[in-house]
Write a protein that holds these residues in place. Sequence first.
Motif, PDB file in Angstrom:
ATOM      1  N   LYS A  28       0.772  -1.336  -0.126  1.00 24.26           N
ATOM      2  CA  LYS A  28       0.130  -0.052  -0.047  1.00 24.26           C
ATOM      3  C   LYS A  28       0.924   1.105  -0.042  1.00 24.26           C
ATOM      4  CE  LYS A  28      -3.893   2.280   0.562  1.00 24.26           C
ATOM      5  NZ  LYS A  28      -4.668   2.893  -0.710  1.00 24.26           N
ATOM      6  N   ALA A  29       1.950   1.203   0.584  1.00 23.14           N
ATOM      7  CA  ALA A  29       2.951   2.432   0.908  1.00 23.14           C
ATOM      8  C   ALA A  29       3.295   2.819  -0.668  1.00 23.14           C
ATOM      9  CB  ALA A  29       3.942   2.268   1.890  1.00 23.14           C
ATOM     10  N   GLU A  30       3.669   1.724  -1.363  1.00 25.22           N
ATOM     11  CA  GLU A  30       4.372   1.926  -2.584  1.00 25.22           C
ATOM     12  C   GLU A  30       3.293   2.321  -3.769  1.00 25.22           C
ATOM     13  OE1 GLU A  30       7.541  -0.054  -5.716  1.00 25.22           O
ATOM     14  OE2 GLU A  30       6.762  -1.226  -3.702  1.00 25.22           O
ATOM     15  N   GLN A  31       1.770   1.799  -3.499  1.00 27.17           N
ATOM     16  CA  GLN A  31       0.883   2.266  -4.238  1.00 27.17           C
ATOM     17  C   GLN A  31       0.629   3.591  -4.338  1.00 27.17           C
ATOM     18  OE1 GLN A  31      -2.707  -0.176  -3.690  1.00 27.17           O
ATOM     19  NE2 GLN A  31      -1.559  -2.321  -4.180  1.00 27.17           N
ATOM     20  N   ASP A  32       0.657   4.190  -2.867  1.00 26.66           N
ATOM     21  CA  ASP A  32       0.415   5.646  -2.618  1.00 26.66           C
ATOM     22  C   ASP A  32       1.542   6.623  -3.441  1.00 26.66           C
ATOM     23  OD1 ASP A  32      -1.771   4.745  -1.957  1.00 26.66           O
ATOM     24  OD2 ASP A  32      -1.151   4.931   0.518  1.00 26.66           O
ATOM     25  N   LEU A  33       2.655   6.034  -3.668  1.00 24.66           N
ATOM     26  CA  LEU A  33       3.579   7.080  -4.110  1.00 24.66           C
ATOM     27  C   LEU A  33       3.006   7.945  -5.639  1.00 24.66           C
ATOM     28  CD1 LEU A  33       6.847   4.928  -3.976  1.00 24.66           C
ATOM     29  CD2 LEU A  33       6.108   6.860  -2.633  1.00 24.66           C
ATOM     30  N   GLU A  34       3.423   8.836  -5.700  1.00 23.24           N
ATOM     31  CA  GLU A  34       2.986   9.772  -6.859  1.00 23.24           C
ATOM     32  C   GLU A  34       3.160   9.213  -8.255  1.00 23.24           C
ATOM     33  OE1 GLU A  34       4.070  13.848  -8.586  1.00 23.24           O
ATOM     34  OE2 GLU A  34       4.100  13.705  -6.539  1.00 23.24           O
ATOM     35  N   GLU A  35       4.159   8.308  -8.408  1.00 16.83           N
ATOM     36  CA  GLU A  35       4.519   7.854  -9.905  1.00 16.83           C
ATOM     37  C   GLU A  35       3.488   6.516  -9.900  1.00 16.83           C
ATOM     38  OE1 GLU A  35       6.653   8.483  -7.382  1.00 16.83           O
ATOM     39  OE2 GLU A  35       8.083  10.156  -8.287  1.00 16.83           O
ATOM     40  N   TRP A  36       3.412   5.871  -9.009  1.00 16.98           N
ATOM     41  CA  TRP A  36       2.466   4.879  -9.134  1.00 16.98           C
ATOM     42  C   TRP A  36       1.206   5.202  -9.271  1.00 16.98           C
ATOM     43  CZ3 TRP A  36       3.926   0.471 -11.140  1.00 16.98           C
ATOM     44  CH2 TRP A  36       4.880  -0.249 -10.907  1.00 16.98           C
ATOM     45  N   GLN A  37       0.556   6.411  -8.736  1.00 21.81           N
ATOM     46  CA  GLN A  37      -0.807   7.126  -8.820  1.00 21.81           C
ATOM     47  C   GLN A  37      -0.784   7.547 -10.155  1.00 21.81           C
ATOM     48  OE1 GLN A  37      -3.706   7.027  -6.709  1.00 21.81           O
ATOM     49  NE2 GLN A  37      -2.328   5.691  -5.479  1.00 21.81           N
ATOM     50  N   ALA A  38       0.113   8.094 -10.903  1.00 15.92           N
ATOM     51  CA  ALA A  38       0.122   8.461 -12.340  1.00 15.92           C
ATOM     52  C   ALA A  38       0.192   7.272 -13.185  1.00 15.92           C
ATOM     53  CB  ALA A  38       1.382   9.137 -12.616  1.00 15.92           C
ATOM     54  N   ALA A  39       0.858   6.128 -12.968  1.00 19.33           N
ATOM     55  CA  ALA A  39       0.629   4.941 -13.945  1.00 19.33           C
ATOM     56  C   ALA A  39      -0.707   4.389 -13.597  1.00 19.33           C
ATOM     57  CB  ALA A  39       1.531   4.005 -13.382  1.00 19.33           C
ATOM     58  N   VAL A  40      -1.302   4.346 -12.649  1.00 21.75           N
ATOM     59  CA  VAL A  40      -2.599   3.899 -12.574  1.00 21.75           C
ATOM     60  C   VAL A  40      -3.602   4.618 -13.307  1.00 21.75           C
ATOM     61  CG1 VAL A  40      -4.725   3.530 -11.132  1.00 21.75           C
ATOM     62  CG2 VAL A  40      -2.356   2.616 -10.242  1.00 21.75           C
ATOM     63  N   GLU A  41      -3.374   6.058 -13.125  1.00 20.14           N
ATOM     64  CA  GLU A  41      -4.290   7.131 -13.934  1.00 20.14           C
ATOM     65  C   GLU A  41      -4.053   6.765 -15.544  1.00 20.14           C
ATOM     66  OE1 GLU A  41      -4.859  11.706 -14.488  1.00 20.14           O
ATOM     67  OE2 GLU A  41      -4.149  10.790 -12.295  1.00 20.14           O
ATOM     68  N   ALA A  42      -2.995   6.609 -15.981  1.00 15.07           N
ATOM     69  CA  ALA A  42      -2.551   6.308 -17.244  1.00 15.07           C
ATOM     70  C   ALA A  42      -3.455   4.928 -17.746  1.00 15.07           C
ATOM     71  CB  ALA A  42      -1.088   6.137 -17.500  1.00 15.07           C
ATOM     72  N   LEU A  43      -3.277   4.027 -16.808  1.00 16.38           N
ATOM     73  CA  LEU A  43      -4.082   2.779 -17.226  1.00 16.38           C
ATOM     74  C   LEU A  43      -5.485   2.988 -17.510  1.00 16.38           C
ATOM     75  CD1 LEU A  43      -2.206   0.040 -15.107  1.00 16.38           C
ATOM     76  CD2 LEU A  43      -2.593   0.197 -17.690  1.00 16.38           C
ATOM     77  N   LEU A  44      -6.002   3.580 -16.429  1.00 18.03           N
ATOM     78  CA  LEU A  44      -7.417   4.003 -16.623  1.00 18.03           C
ATOM     79  C   LEU A  44      -7.798   4.732 -17.843  1.00 18.03           C
ATOM     80  CD1 LEU A  44      -8.175   4.742 -12.998  1.00 18.03           C
ATOM     81  CD2 LEU A  44      -9.100   2.708 -14.337  1.00 18.03           C
ATOM     82  N   LEU A  45      -7.052   5.512 -18.156  1.00 17.57           N
ATOM     83  CA  LEU A  45      -7.347   6.322 -19.465  1.00 17.57           C
ATOM     84  C   LEU A  45      -7.166   5.686 -20.538  1.00 17.57           C
ATOM     85  CD1 LEU A  45      -5.305   9.684 -18.659  1.00 17.57           C
ATOM     86  CD2 LEU A  45      -7.824   9.560 -18.944  1.00 17.57           C
TER      87      LEU A  45
END
Length: 90
Positions: A28-45
């Motif tokens: 969870k701590a790694e998922q909350d990093l800004e870089e992983w959040q951006a990767a998730v957002e790109a996947l969703l797009l």
Amino acid sequence: MTSPFPLPRGRQLITLKDAANYIQKLPKAEQDLEEWQAAVEALLLVVELNGPTMMARIGLLRALNLNVQREFDTSRKDTHWGRRKLKRDE
């Protein structure tokens, strides 16, 4: 994704679902990093709006290379720009 995406320890991501599962299995701590959040957002797009898969690939690359330190070779030859002498000044 258009081609397999290499991961540390020789594993690969082949589909967008593989990428999503990989991110969900991170701590969870790694998922909350800004870089992983951006990767998730790109996947969703990509998934929701049929965006280019390259965006998801770039997001994953940036998140995976989070701890990579870049070293610059300072021993290389400096450029001559701005230090050029004219023949008349010699």
